[in-house]
Design a protein around this motif. Structure first.
Motif, mmCIF file in Angstrom:
data_model
loop_
_atom_site.group_PDB
_atom_site.id
_atom_site.type_symbol
_atom_site.label_atom_id
_atom_site.label_comp_id
_atom_site.label_asym_id
_atom_site.label_seq_id
_atom_site.Cartn_x
_atom_site.Cartn_y
_atom_site.Cartn_z
ATOM 1 N N ASN A 1 36.285 41.745 54.744
ATOM 2 C CA ASN A 1 37.224 40.630 54.743
ATOM 3 C C ASN A 1 36.617 39.345 54.168
ATOM 4 N N LYS A 2 35.716 39.496 53.188
ATOM 5 C CA LYS A 2 35.131 38.361 52.472
ATOM 6 C C LYS A 2 35.170 38.667 50.988
ATOM 7 N N ILE A 3 35.465 37.645 50.187
ATOM 8 C CA ILE A 3 35.416 37.808 48.739
ATOM 9 C C ILE A 3 33.952 37.793 48.322
ATOM 10 N N THR A 4 33.536 38.838 47.624
ATOM 11 C CA THR A 4 32.140 38.915 47.179
ATOM 12 C C THR A 4 31.994 38.660 45.681
ATOM 13 N N ALA A 5 33.072 38.814 44.917
ATOM 14 C CA ALA A 5 33.006 38.568 43.473
ATOM 15 C C ALA A 5 34.409 38.396 42.919
ATOM 16 N N MET B 1 48.659 37.474 25.520
ATOM 17 C CA MET B 1 47.982 38.498 26.282
ATOM 18 C C MET B 1 47.729 37.967 27.699
ATOM 19 N N LYS B 2 48.046 38.766 28.687
ATOM 20 C CA LYS B 2 47.863 38.363 30.081
ATOM 21 C C LYS B 2 46.393 38.418 30.469
ATOM 22 N N GLN B 3 46.000 37.462 31.292
ATOM 23 C CA GLN B 3 44.656 37.476 31.849
ATOM 24 C C GLN B 3 44.761 37.879 33.315
ATOM 25 N N TYR B 4 43.793 38.674 33.773
ATOM 26 C CA TYR B 4 43.814 39.173 35.137
ATOM 27 C C TYR B 4 42.581 38.720 35.894
ATOM 28 N N ALA B 5 42.751 38.565 37.192
ATOM 29 C CA ALA B 5 41.631 38.285 38.096
ATOM 30 C C ALA B 5 41.445 39.526 38.956
ATOM 31 N N HIS B 6 40.206 39.967 39.038
ATOM 32 C CA HIS B 6 39.849 41.112 39.869
ATOM 33 C C HIS B 6 39.008 40.567 41.016
ATOM 34 N N ILE B 7 39.559 40.604 42.213
ATOM 35 C CA ILE B 7 38.890 40.058 43.386
ATOM 36 C C ILE B 7 38.275 41.216 44.158
ATOM 37 N N ILE B 8 36.957 41.174 44.303
ATOM 38 C CA ILE B 8 36.226 42.216 45.024
ATOM 39 C C ILE B 8 35.980 41.708 46.436
ATOM 40 N N LYS B 9 36.391 42.520 47.428
ATOM 41 C CA LYS B 9 36.246 42.146 48.838
ATOM 42 C C LYS B 9 35.449 43.204 49.580
ATOM 43 N N LYS B 10 34.732 42.730 50.588
ATOM 44 C CA LYS B 10 34.084 43.628 51.539
ATOM 45 C C LYS B 10 34.002 42.897 52.867
ATOM 46 N N LEU C 1 40.448 33.665 50.720
ATOM 47 C CA LEU C 1 41.211 34.476 51.678
ATOM 48 C C LEU C 1 41.760 33.561 52.750
ATOM 49 N N VAL C 2 43.069 33.619 52.935
ATOM 50 C CA VAL C 2 43.736 32.846 53.981
ATOM 51 C C VAL C 2 44.508 33.842 54.828
ATOM 52 N N GLY C 3 44.066 34.022 56.052
ATOM 53 C CA GLY C 3 44.714 34.993 56.922
ATOM 54 C C GLY C 3 44.640 36.403 56.358
ATOM 55 N N GLY C 4 43.572 36.696 55.615
ATOM 56 C CA GLY C 4 43.405 38.017 55.028
ATOM 57 C C GLY C 4 44.123 38.209 53.703
ATOM 58 N N ASN C 5 44.858 37.194 53.249
ATOM 59 C CA ASN C 5 45.587 37.274 51.978
ATOM 60 C C ASN C 5 44.856 36.495 50.892
ATOM 61 N N ILE C 6 44.810 37.045 49.689
ATOM 62 C CA ILE C 6 44.194 36.360 48.557
ATOM 63 C C ILE C 6 45.129 35.240 48.114
#
Length: 82
Positions: A12-16, A1-10, A52-57
């Motif tokens: 241009n900063k990762i908040t969760a 089963m695949k595991q996923y990461a859900h990156i929450i941004k606001k 975030l590096v240059g706006g990319n996760i």
């Protein structure tokens, strides 16, 4: 089963970051401020966290963290002290 990461941004900063087996993280946005966005990617076992590096996760491995902590010129990781 695949595991996923859900990156929450606001603003241009990762908040969760959430890890689970659901491939859609949009339902997680309700717990975050208006204007937040969710990006879902497949999580790899070698990934420790994301940045975030240059706006990319970008995935960060434990080896990346060790390398940064041992590089006196790199100030991106701060070792906690008293």
């Amino acid at each position: 089963m695949k595991q996923y990461a859900h990156i929450i941004k606001k603003d241009n900063k990762i908040t969760a970051i959430y890890n689970n087996y659901v491939d859609n993280g949009n339902e997680l946005l309700g717990a975050h401020p208006t204007g937040s966005t969710s990006t879902t990617i497949e999580h790899l076992d070698t990934t420790f966290t994301y940045e975030l590096v240059g706006g990319n996760i970008t995935p960060v491995t434990m080896q990346d963290m060790y390398d940064r902590m041992n590089d006196p010129e790199d100030t991106s990781v701060v070792i906690p002290s008293e």
